[in-house]
Design a protein around this motif. Structure first.
Motif, PDB file in Angstrom:
ATOM      1  N   MET A 540       0.831  -1.195   0.000  1.00 32.43           N
ATOM      2  CA  MET A 540       0.000   0.000   0.000  1.00 32.43           C
ATOM      3  C   MET A 540       0.865   1.243   0.000  1.00 32.43           C
ATOM      4  N   ARG A 541       0.341   2.283  -0.586  1.00 32.10           N
ATOM      5  CA  ARG A 541       1.093   3.519  -0.624  1.00 32.10           C
ATOM      6  C   ARG A 541       0.228   4.665  -0.141  1.00 32.10           C
ATOM      7  N   GLY A 542       0.897   5.739   0.164  1.00 30.91           N
ATOM      8  CA  GLY A 542       0.187   6.978   0.406  1.00 30.91           C
ATOM      9  C   GLY A 542      -0.566   7.003   1.709  1.00 30.91           C
ATOM     10  N   ILE A 543      -1.525   7.876   1.732  1.00 32.57           N
ATOM     11  CA  ILE A 543      -2.242   8.184   2.952  1.00 32.57           C
ATOM     12  C   ILE A 543      -2.971   6.954   3.471  1.00 32.57           C
ATOM     13  N   MET A 546      -1.374   4.697   5.956  1.00 33.53           N
ATOM     14  CA  MET A 546      -1.260   5.138   7.337  1.00 33.53           C
ATOM     15  C   MET A 546      -2.578   5.106   8.069  1.00 33.53           C
ATOM     16  N   LEU A 547      -3.634   4.928   7.312  1.00 35.38           N
ATOM     17  CA  LEU A 547      -4.946   5.115   7.908  1.00 35.38           C
ATOM     18  C   LEU A 547      -5.225   4.092   8.991  1.00 35.38           C
ATOM     19  N   LEU A 608       2.909   6.971  10.250  1.00 38.97           N
ATOM     20  CA  LEU A 608       4.185   6.897   9.526  1.00 38.97           C
ATOM     21  C   LEU A 608       5.061   5.778  10.024  1.00 38.97           C
ATOM     22  N   SER A 609       4.928   5.437  11.306  1.00 35.34           N
ATOM     23  CA  SER A 609       5.846   4.447  11.860  1.00 35.34           C
ATOM     24  C   SER A 609       5.620   3.074  11.238  1.00 35.34           C
ATOM     25  N   GLN A 623       5.123   4.187   2.030  1.00 37.57           N
ATOM     26  CA  GLN A 623       4.817   2.818   1.628  1.00 37.57           C
ATOM     27  C   GLN A 623       4.631   1.976   2.873  1.00 37.57           C
ATOM     28  N   PHE A 624       3.510   1.242   2.919  1.00 35.07           N
ATOM     29  CA  PHE A 624       3.189   0.471   4.108  1.00 35.07           C
ATOM     30  C   PHE A 624       4.144  -0.712   4.255  1.00 35.07           C
TER      31      PHE A 624
END
Lengths: 899, 592
Positions: A540-543, A546-547, A608-609, A623-624
Motif C-alpha cells: 500500500m502507498r500513500g495516505i 497510514m490510515l 508513519l511508523s 509505503q506500508f
C-alpha cells in the motif's frame, strides 16, 4: 483574599501594555518594488541563503548583481541558518523555495524522491548554454571543449535528464602549517608528493618539546637506513626523545570522505562496484592496505595528536593551536574559517599525495541549483540558476575564493578564481588536477580531471560510511592507547621481535578489526538498500497506508477515555454535574490546542511508523511496511538501537537522581532568611539561563584534553594522566568520560530545578512548622515530617519531568560531537540516533517507530510512578477530599435551602 | 515558626555562607571564564596554559626607515631559544589579513609578467624564449622541478654535518675548532671560528659596525669578536644597517662557550655530464633505491604557440619593512585612516628574520570590546529586539493564563475522564519533537501561518505546554481546600476562585512559569528558523547565534559575547520575579 494586587499583577498588566505598544511598531517586510522598465510587478523567487555573516555578504552581492541584470525579478534570500533541515522541511511542507542548493550527495535524495524538475527542456532553448555544457565543433571542424567541467554535472544527471546546474564545486586537500614546516626545515608538500612523502614528512614533523624527532629511521649494523618491502624507511622510537610528542605531524580526517580518498588512490573502493553499488562492501585488499598505511603512519608512528578523536571540532582546535603540521583530507568548509581564524601561524593547502598507483584521487564535490516541481516561477528560477553558474555569477563568486566556479573560463583564470593575492597561496591545488588525465583503475577508462565522489557516497549510504568511520575511529581514536596495544602486542607474540616482524604481525592482527568493520558496513548497506525508495514497490502507498494504524490508535484512545469516564459515572451527583461542566470548560483551551495542533502530528507519526517514507515530497510516496520498522529495532538488526538505548538509560539513571536530589538540597539551603540570599539564588540560577548550545560550547573548551581548565586543575591536583574527555570512552568513576561530562553539564544547570523546589518550599503554610515546634520537633524532624511530605507533589513532578527530559536528551551531544555519538558511541543518545535516522538519513518511517518505542518506555515508567504515587505523594488538597465532599454536600444543601 | 526563622543563629549563617561559597566555586568559575573569554581575542580562548584574563601580547620593532615602532606578529617564537632570532611580519589588523602603512611609503612599480596556457590552466610563466619551430616559443613554469628516471645506484647519498652558530641573532653556518672541557659538559673551548656560508641579510644597529667602510666588520657581542660582513647599501636607514656575514678566514677566538649547534643534512647527488648535481629522490623501487629524482632548480619548459603567450603589465605595490621589500596590494575597500593605507600582502605571508632582542614585548590586559560590537552589528538589530519582545511577552501571558486555568481544572475540578485526559496531556511530552515537528509544520503551512508569529505564540495560549500545566496542577493540589470552600461560600464561581484564590496562592508557580517561558522564548532558535522566512521577522536569538557565532565552536569569543548579553535580560527578570514570589509568601495560612 485580595492579595493579588501586587507585582505579579503589575507584571501581567505591564506585559499586556508593552505588547499593545509593540504591535504598532513591529517591523514589516518591504513591499515588492515594480519593474522599473515595464512597471509590472516583479516576479519574486526565493532561495535559502546561509545565515552566517559571510554567507549573507555573498548572497547580498549575488542578489544585487542578479537583480541589476534582471530588473523584472525580485530575488529574495530567505534566512535559513544554512541548514539542510529547513529546506527539507519546506519541501515536505509543500512550500519549497524556488531554488534548492544541493551538494552532490544530497542530490540523490532529491532526485530519487521526484522533488526536482528536469531542466533539459529549458537548457535546450539556450544554444550557448548547450555549447558550454556539451562542447561544440566549429565550422572548421575543430572541437571546442565545454566550458563547464563535465564532472560537475555527474551527480545531477539521470540518463538524458538533468536536474541541476552546478554553482560551484569543492575538492579535498590537505591543510598544512607552514610555520611548523619552517621550524623543522621540512620541505613543503609539492605537486608531486606521494604517500611516502606524506609519511616521511609527518614523522619528521612529530617532535617532542625540545624539538627532537620522536621516531627516527632504523639503521642496520652498518649504519644504513632499513627499508621495508615498499622501500620506505622503517622508523623506531628515538631513545633520546620524550615518548609523547609536542608537535604532531599529521591528523587524518575522520569523516565520511576521509578514508575514501586514500582507498581510491590505492586503486580500491569500499564497494565492489562503485557508481551502482549493488555488490558487497569491502574493507579488504587495496582498501585495507590504504587503511593500514594510515594506521601505521598515524598510530604506530604517533604522528596524530594524542587523545584526539578527529571530530571536526577537536581536530580544528588542534590545528588552530599551532601544534599540528598537516591535516586532511578536508574540503573547503574548513577553509572558510581558516582565513578568519588561523592567525598565529602561516598556512597553506596542498593537493592530496599521490597513491602507490600513481593517481591522485582528487575527489571533488559539486553543488548544484535545482528547481523543485513546487516552484511557481520555474522560468525565472532557471534564469537565476543560469546566471549564477554563468560568467556573471561566477565572477562574483570568485571573490569568495573557496568555492571553485564550475566553468573553466573562471576557475582556471588568475583574474577570477586563481587570484594570486588571496589566501591560500596554493589555490591551484583546487583546480590543479583538472589538467591531469588518469586511468580509473576500476573501469580502465581514461578520465580527465576529478574523480567525482560516486553514488555510493550519497546520503542514502551515509551509514555505510559511518559504520566504516566508526570502525576506523575505534582504531584511530585510541591514538595513545593503540600504541600501548602495539607494545603489548609485541610482548605477547614475540619475546623480542624486530620492528618489522612486529609490524607485520600487528598488521595481520588488525585484519580482524577490519573484518568487523566490514560486517558492520555490510549490515548498514543492506539496511540502506532496504530503506531506499526504489528497493521494492509493492504494498500500500500513500495516505491509505497510514490510515489503519491511525484509526486503531484513535479508537484505542477514545475507548480508553470513554471507559474511564464511564467507570466514574456511578459517583456522579447533582453538584458534580455542574463541576463537570466547569471542568470541561476550563480545560477547553487545551482541548482545542490538542485537537488542532498536537493530536494530528501525533496520529500522523503513528501512521508513519508503519511505513517507509523519506520525508521529502508528498505523502503518496509513503509505503506500508507493517511492523517491520518496530521489528528491526527490537530484533537487534540495528546495532545502534541498543547502543543508544544503553547510553540513554545510563544518562537517565545518573542524571535524574542527581538532579532531583541535588536540586532539592540546594533549594533547602537557599530557603533561608539571610542577608544576600537573593544574590546566592541568582548566582546558582545563572548557568541554567544559558542556552544549551552555549553551555555545550563552553564545556567543549573547558574539557579540552590538553588545554582545558578541567584537566589543568586535575594536573595541578596531581593527576598524571587526566581523562581525555572528548576523545576516549574510557570510564572515569565507572562512567564513560564524555558521559560524565554531560552529567556535569546537567548538574551545572541545576538552578532551574532549584527554583521550582524553592517555589514549593515557599508555599508550605507556616502554621505547620509552628505546630511542629510546639510538639518539640527539631529541625531534622521538621524536615522529614513537615517539609518533605509537603513538597512531595513537586518532587513527584520533578521526577516525572526529569525522566521525560533525560530520555530525550539530544542537543548537547549533537552540538558537541555532531551526529557522531561521541567516542565509541558512548554518548549516542536515543534521540540522537532517532534524529540521524529520521532527518539525516531520510528514514522518517523508521524514525517514527523509534519515537514510539521511546514513547512506550517513557509512558510505562510514568504510569508506574503515577501508580506508586499514592504511597508517597501527599496532596494537601486531597487529604481533605472526603471532608470536601461533605462540605460540598452541605453547601449544596444550603443552596437548595436558599432557593 | 517557619524554617527560615529558626536558622537565625549567627554560626548557622556563617556556616551556610561558607558552604554556599564553596559550592559556588564550580558553578561560578566556568561562568566567570565565559564572561572573561568573551573579551578575549579568539586565539586566547584556548591557550597552552589556560588563562583567565584577556591578555593581549604585543610585539613591536622599531623600523628606522619609518622612524616609528611597527606592531609585529611573531611567527615562530621557539626559534629564539635556539637561534636567537625570530621571524616576524607586520601585525595584521583584526584578522583582516591586512595592515596599515604610511601612504607615502608604498612604492608602485610596473611589472611585466607573462601568462601562457599550460594544459588547461593559464599560468604565470617565465619570459618566452625562441625555439627552432617557427611561431612557437618556449616558456618555463615558475617554481617547478624536473623529474628524471635514473638507474639505481647512480645516486650517492651522503650526509654532511653542518655546524651553525647563532651570531648576532643569526643562524650562521660556520666551521669551528673546539676542544671539549672534561669538567664542563655544557661548554667547549672554542679555538677558531670561520663563517663558511653567507647568511641572510638582517638589520643591525649601525653602531655595532667596526672596521672601514670598505671592509666593514660586525661586533659579535656574544663572542666579543668582529667578523667580516657585507653591508647592503640600498637599504640605508638612520641608525640601522642591513648586513650579511661573509665567508672569510678563520678567526681566532679562544673562549669557553656553549657547544656549537650541529645539523645533519642528508644530501643526494648524481653524476651528470656537467658534474655532480644535487637532487631529491621522489620515487623508489622495491629495493629502496631511488628510481626517479627531481633535479633541483630546473624549470619545466613547454613549447607553446607564440600568440598564446600574453604579456601582462600590472602595477605592483611594495613596501619596505625593516629593509626587506614585501609585495602588497593596496585595499581601497578597507576603512581608510589619515595618512595611511590598508595593504594586504600578496602571495605567501611575508616574514623577516630579526634578532630576538630587537623585538619589544608588551603584555597587558586589553578587553576586546570589539567582540560585542561585532556580535551586535547584525542588521537590523532594533527590529530583531522588537520582534523578540513581542513574541516573548505574548508567550508569557499565554502560558501563565492558559496553562494556569487548565492546570486548575486538572487539579480541582471533578469530571469524568479527567485522569485519562491528564495522562494524554502528559504523554504529548513523551514523543520527541524530532518526529512531530514535520507534521506540525505542515499544519501551519496549511492554515497559512508560515512566516508569521502565530506558530510561535498561539500554542502558548492553548496550553499546549504539558510541562507548565503539570507544574500548575502540582502547585494547586497543595492549596488547602478550605480556602476554596470559603470563596465558594462568598459566591465565587470557578473563574473568580481561580483568579482571586488559586493564582495568588500559587504565586511561586506563576513566577516559575514566567521565568521559564521567558527563557524559552528569548533563546528559541529552532522555532524562528523553521517558521520565519523573512529577515524582518527574525528574532534576536536566531540572529545572534546564527549570524555571528555560527552556532558552534569556531568563534567561541563571539558566541560567549552573545550569550553574555542574552543572559542579562533573563537575569533581570529572574531577580525581579524572585522578589515578587519570595516576599510575604509564608503568611498564606488559613485564617480563622
Amino acid at each position: 483574599m485580595n492579595r493579588f494586587g501586587d507585582p505579579t499583577r503589575w507584571l501581567l498588566g505591564g506585559v499586556l501594555c508593552a505588547i499593545a505598544i509593540l504591535y504598532f511598531i513591529l517591523p514589516r517586510p518591504p513591499e515588492p518594488a515594480p519593474n522599473p522598465v515595464t512597471g509590472e510587478p516583479k516576479t519574486i523567487i526565493h532561495i535559502i541563503g546561509g545565515a552566517m555573516e559571510r554567507d549573507r555578504q555573498m548572497w547580498k552581492a549575488l542578489e544585487e548583481g542578479f537583480e541589476a541584470d534582471n530588473p523584472d525579478i525580485d530575488l529574495r534570500i530567505l534566512t535559513g541558518g544554512g541548514t539542510q533541515r529547513k529546506v527539507d522541511t519546506m519541501i515536505a511542507g509543500g512550500v519549497a523555495p524556488d531554488l534548492i542548493e544541493m551538494l552532490s550527495d544530497a542530490a540523490y535524495q532529491y532526485i530519487d524522491s521526484g522533488v526536482l524538475l528536469d531542466l533539459t527542456p529549458m537548457i535546450q532553448q539556450d544554444a550557448q548554454l548547450v555549447r558550454d555544457i556539451e562542447g561544440w565543433t566549429d565550422a572548421n571542424g575543430v572541437y571546442h571543449e565545454p566550458d563547464y567541467f563535465e564532472f560537475t554535472f555527474e551527480p545531477y544527471r539521470r540518463g538524458k535528464e538533468l536536474y541541476a546546474l552546478p554553482e560551484w564545486y569543492v575538492n579535498f586537500f590537505m591543510y598544512y602549517n607552514k610555520t611548523l614546516f619552517d621550524k623543522y626545515n621540512v620541505p613543503y608538500p609539492d605537486e608531486d608528493w606521494d604517500w611516502q612523502g606524506l609519511r616521511d614528512r609527518a614523522i619528521a614533523l612529530t617532535r617532542d618539546r625540545q624539538g627532537r624527532q620522536v621516531r627516527i629511521p632504523l639503521r642496520d649494523a652498518d649504519g644504513r637506513i632499513v627499508r621495508d618491502e615498499r622501500g620506505w624507511t622503517v622508523y623506531v622510537d628515538n631513545p633520546e626523545a620524550d615518548h609523547v610528542p609536542y608537535d604532531y605531524g599529521f591528523q587524518f580526517a575522520q569523516w565520511q570522505h576521509g578514508p575514501e580518498n586514500f582507498i581510491r588512490e590505492n586503486g580500491g573502493s569500499f564497494f565492489a562496484d562503485v557508481g551502482k553499488p549493488t555488490e558487497h562492501v569491502s574493507v579488504s585488499g587495496a582498501a585495507y592496505d590504504a587503511l593500514w598505511f594510515l594506521y601505521e603512519m598515524s598510530v604506530v608512528n604517533r604522528t596524530q595528536p594524542n587523545r584526539f578523536v578527529a571530530t571536526k571540532a577537536t581536530q580544528d582546535l588542534a590545528f588552530k593551536g599551532g601544534h599540528l603540521a598537516m591535516m586532511g583530507p578536508y574540503g573547503v568548509f574548513v577553509l572558510l574559517d581558516a582565513r578568519d581564524t588561523y592567525s598565529t601561524f602561516d598556512w597553506d593547502v596542498a593537493p592530496l599525495p599521490k597513491g602507490p598507483t600513481g593517481i591522485r584521487a582528487a575527489m571533488a564535490q559539486p553543488s548544484g541549483l535545482g528547481i523543485p516541481k513546487q516552484c511557481k516561477h520555474p522560468e525565472a528560477a532557471f534564469r537565476f540558476a543560469k546566471w549564477y553558474s554563468g560568467p556573471r555569477g561566477g565572477a562574483i563568486l570568485s571573490k569568495w575564493p573557496v568555492f571553485v566556479p564550475p566553468r573553466r573560463s573562471l576557475a582556471l583564470s588568475e583574474e577570477h578564481f586563481l587570484d594570486p593575492a588571496t589566501k591560500p597561496d596554493s589555490d591551484w591545488a583546487m583546480v590543479h588536477d583538472v589538467t591531469y588525465p588518469w586511468v580509473d583503475p576500476r573501469t580502465g577508462k581514461q578520465r580527465i580531471g576529478y574523480s567525482f565522489i560516486p553514488a555510493a557516497a550519497s546520503v542514502r549510504y551515509w551509514d555505510v560510511y559511518e559504520a566504516i568511520n566508526k570502525g576506523l575511529g575505534e582504531l584511530f581514536v585510541y591514538g595513545s592507547y593503540t600504541l600501548k596495544t602495539f607494545r603489548e602486542f609485541r610482548q605477547e607474540h614475540h619475546r623480542d621481535p624486530n620492528e618489522m616482524e612486529a609490524l607485520a604481525l600487528h598488521k595481520e592482527a588488525l585484519k580482524d578489526a577490519a573484518k568487523d568493520i566490514e560486517a558492520d558496513a555490510e549490515r548498514a548497506y543492506r539496511w540502506a538498500e532496504a530503506q531506499s525508495g526504489t528497493a521494492n514497490s509493492g504494498g500500500m502507498r500513500g495516505i491509505w497506508a497510514m490510515l489503519l494504524p491511525v484509526l486503531v490508535a484513535l479508537v484505542t484512545v477514545v475507548a480508553f477515555t470513554v471507559w474511564r469516564a464511564a467507570r466514574d459515572r456511578s459517583q456522579i451527583g447533582p453538584l458534580e454535574k455542574a463541576q463537570e461542566r466547569w471542568g470541561w470548560l476550563l480545560i477547553s483551551p487545551w482541548l482545542v490546542g490538542f485537537t488542532l495542533l498536537t493530536a494530528g502530528p501525533i496520529l500522523f507519526s503513528i501512521g508513519l511508523s508503519f511505513t517507509k517514507w523519506q520525508a521529502l515530497g508528498d505523502l503518496s510516496q509513503a509505503q506500508f511496511v507493517g511492523v517491520e520498522n518496530y521489528a528491526r529495532a527490537l530484533r537487534g538488526d540495528d546495532p545502534q538501537f541498543y547502543k543508544s538505548l544503553r547510553a540513554t538509560l545510563q544518562y537517565t539513571m545518573l542524571a535524574v537522581p542527581l538532579q532531583v536530589v541535588g536540586g532539592l538540597a540546594l533549594a533547602l539551603l537557599m530557603n533561608q532568611k539571610m542577608r544576600g540570599i537573593n544574590f546566592w539564588r541568582t548566582l546558582y540560577f545563572v548557568p541554567s539561563i544559558l542556552p544549551i548550545v552555549a553551555v555545550t560550547v563552553l564545556y567543549l573548551y573547558l574539557f579540552d584534553s590538553n588545554r582545558g581548565w578541567v584537566n589543568h586543575v586535575l594536573r595541578l591536583l596531581g593527576v598524571a594522566n587526566p581523562p581525555a574527555w572528548l576523545s576516549s570512552p574510557d570510564p572515569v568513576l565507572g562512567v564513560p568520560a564524555p558521559m560524565l561530562m554531560f552529567i556535569c553539564m546537567s548538574l551545572w544547570a541545576i538552578g532551574g530545578t532549584m527554583i521550582i523546589y524553592l517555589g514549593s518550599l515557599q508555599g508550605i503554610p507556616t502554621q505547620l512548622y509552628e505546630a511542629a515546634e510546639v510538639d518539640g520537633a527539631g529541625r531534622i524532624r521538621q524536615l522529614v515530617h513537615v517539609t518533605l511530605p509537603m513538597i512531595t507533589p513537586v518532587l513527584f513532578f520533578m521526577l516525572i519531568m526529569g525522566i521525560i527530559g533525560s530520555f530525550q536528551v539530544f542537543t548537547n551531544a549533537y552540538v558537541m560531537f555532531d551526529s557522531g555519538g561521541g567516542p565509541g558511541d558512548s554518548t549516542l543518545f536515543y534521540v540522537l540516533h532517532l534524529f540521524n535516522e529520521a532527518v539525516n538519513r531520510y528514514r522518517f518511517g523508521y524514525g517514527a517507530a523509534l519515537a514510539w518505542i521511546l514513547f512506550g518506555m517513557i509512558l510505562l515508567l510514568t504510569v508506574l510512578i503515577f501508580k506508586s504515587s499514592p504511597m508517597w505523594v501527599y496532596y494537601e488538597g486531597q487529604r481533605e477530599k472526603a471532608k470536601a465532599k461533605d462540605t460540598a454536600k452541605a453547601l449544596a444543601a444550603a443552596d437548595g435551602r436558599a432557593r | 515558626m517557619a524554617l527560615e526563622q529558626t536558622s537565625a543563629s549567627r554560626w548557622n549563617k556563617l556556616f551556610l555562607t561558607l558552604l554556599l561559597t564553596v559550592l559556588a566555586i564550580p558553578v561560578v568559575l566556568p561562568l566567570v571564564w565565559l564572561v572573561l573569554s568573551s573579551l578575549k581575542s579568539q586565539e586566547h580562548v584556548l591557550t597552552d596554559e589556560p588563562e583567565w584574563l584577556p591578555w593581549v601580547e604585543t610585539y613591536t620593532v622599531h623600523d628606522a626607515a619609518l622612524q616609528r615602532d611597527v606592531k609585529v606578529t611573531v611567527l615562530d617564537r621557539s626559534r629564539a631559544a635556539t637561534l636567537g632570532t625570530w621571524r616576524i611580519r607586520p601585525a595584521y589588523e583584526e584578522k583582516l589579513s591586512l595592515f596599515y602603512w604610511p601612504a607615502d611609503q608604498v612604492q608602485t612599480t610596473e611589472v611585466t609578467g607573462y601568462v601562457a596556457p599550460i594544459g588547461a590552466v593559464k599560468r604565470t610563466v617565465t619570459a618566452p624564449q625562441p625555439t627552432d619551430t617557427p611561431g612557437t616559443v618556449r616558456v618555463g613554469q615558475l617554481g617547478t622541478q624536473r623529474v628524471v628516471r635514473v638507474e639505481p645506484g647512480s645516486l650517492r647519498e651522503t650526509t654532511t654535518t653542518v655546524m651553525t652558530r647563532s651570531l648576532a641573532g643569526q643562524d650562521v653556518r660556520v666551521e669551528t675548532e673546539e676542544t671539549p672541557l672534561p669538567d664542563r659538559p655544557d661548554a667547549v673551548r672554542l679555538a677558531t671560528l670561520k663563517v663558511v656560508a653567507p647568511s641572510a641579510v638582517f638589520p643591525i644597529a649601525t653602531e655595532r659596525l667596526r672596521g672601514t667602510p670598505d671592509a666593514p666588520r660586525l661586533a659579535v657581542d656574544e663572542l666579543g669578536i668582529d667578523l667580516p660582513v657585507h653591508v647592503d647599501q640600498t637599504h640605508a636607514e638612520a641608525g640601522v644597517s642591513y648586513v650579511q656575514f661573509t665567508a672569510g678566514e678563520p678567526y681566532k677566538v679562544d673562549q669557553v662557550v656553549a657547544p656549537t649547534l650541529k645539523q645533519v643534512l642528508a644530501v643526494y647527488t648524481m653524476q651528470t655530464p656537467a658534474g655532480e648535481v644535487q637532487v631529491k629522490p621522489t620515487r623508489r623501487d622495491a629495493n629502496g633505491q631511488p628510481t626517479e629524482v627531481a633535479v633541483l632548480g630546473e624549470l619545466k619548459t613547454w613549447d607553446v604557440p607564440e600568440g598564446d603567450v600574453t604579456a601582462v603589465t600590472h602595477a605592483q605595490q611594495q613596501i619596505t619593512f625593516l629593509g626587506q621589500p614585501l609585495s602588497v596590494r593596496v585595499r581601497d575597500d578597507a576603512d581608510p585612516r589619515p595618512g595611511e593605507v590598508a595593504v594586504q600582502p600578496t602571495g605567501a605571508q611575508p616574514y623577516v628574520t630579526v634578532a630576538a632582542d630587537r623585538v619589544t614585548y608588551d603584555k597587558r590586559i586589553v578587553p576586546q570590546w570589539i567582540n560585542y560590537l561585532k556580535v551586535f552589528s547584525v542588521e537590523p538589530l532594533h527590529k530583531y529586539v522588537l520582534n523578540t519582545l513581542f513574541i516573548t511577552g505574548l508567550c508569557i501571558l499565554g502560558n501563565v493564563l492558559s496553562c494556569g486555568i487548565v492546570g486548575y481544572a486538572f487539579a480541582r475540578m471533578q469530571f469524568r475522564g479527567k485522569n485519562a485526559l491528564f495522562l494524554i496531556l502528559l504523554s504529548t511530552m513523551m514523543l520527541p519533537s524530532t518526529i512531530t515537528f514535520l507534521p506540525t509544520y505542515i499544519i501551519y503551512v496549511k492554515i497559512g501561518w508560515l512566516d508569521t508569529f502565530y506558530p510561535l505564540i498561539v500554542p502558548t495560549w492553548l496550553a499546549t505546554s504539558a510541562f507548565f500545566v503539570f507544574l500548575y496542577r502540582q502547585f494547586f493540589l497543595t492549596v488547602p481546600l478550605d480556602l476554596e470552600d470559603a470563596a465558594r461560600i462568598d459566591g465565587c464561581g470557578p473563574l473568580k476562585t481561580f483568579w482571586y484564590i488559586m493564582l495568588p496562592m500559587a504565586k511561586p508557580a506563576v513566577v516559575t512559569v514566567t521565568v521559564f517561558t521567558f527563557m524559552g522564548a528569548w533563546n528559541d532558535f529552532m522555532g524562528p528558523l523553521l517558521y520565519l522566512n523573512t529577515n524582518e521577522y527574525q528574532t534576536l536569538a536566531y540572529a545572534l547565534y546564527s549570524f555571528k557565532s555560527s552556532f558552534g565552536y569556531k568563534f567561541p569569543h563571539y558566541m560567549m559575547a552573545a550569550s553574555t548579553m542574552m543572559m542579562i535580560p533573563t537575569l533581570i527578570i529572574f531577580f525581579l520575579a524572585q522578589n515578587a514570589f519570595m516576599r510575604g509568601v509564608v503568611v498564606t495560612g488559613v485564617k480563622g
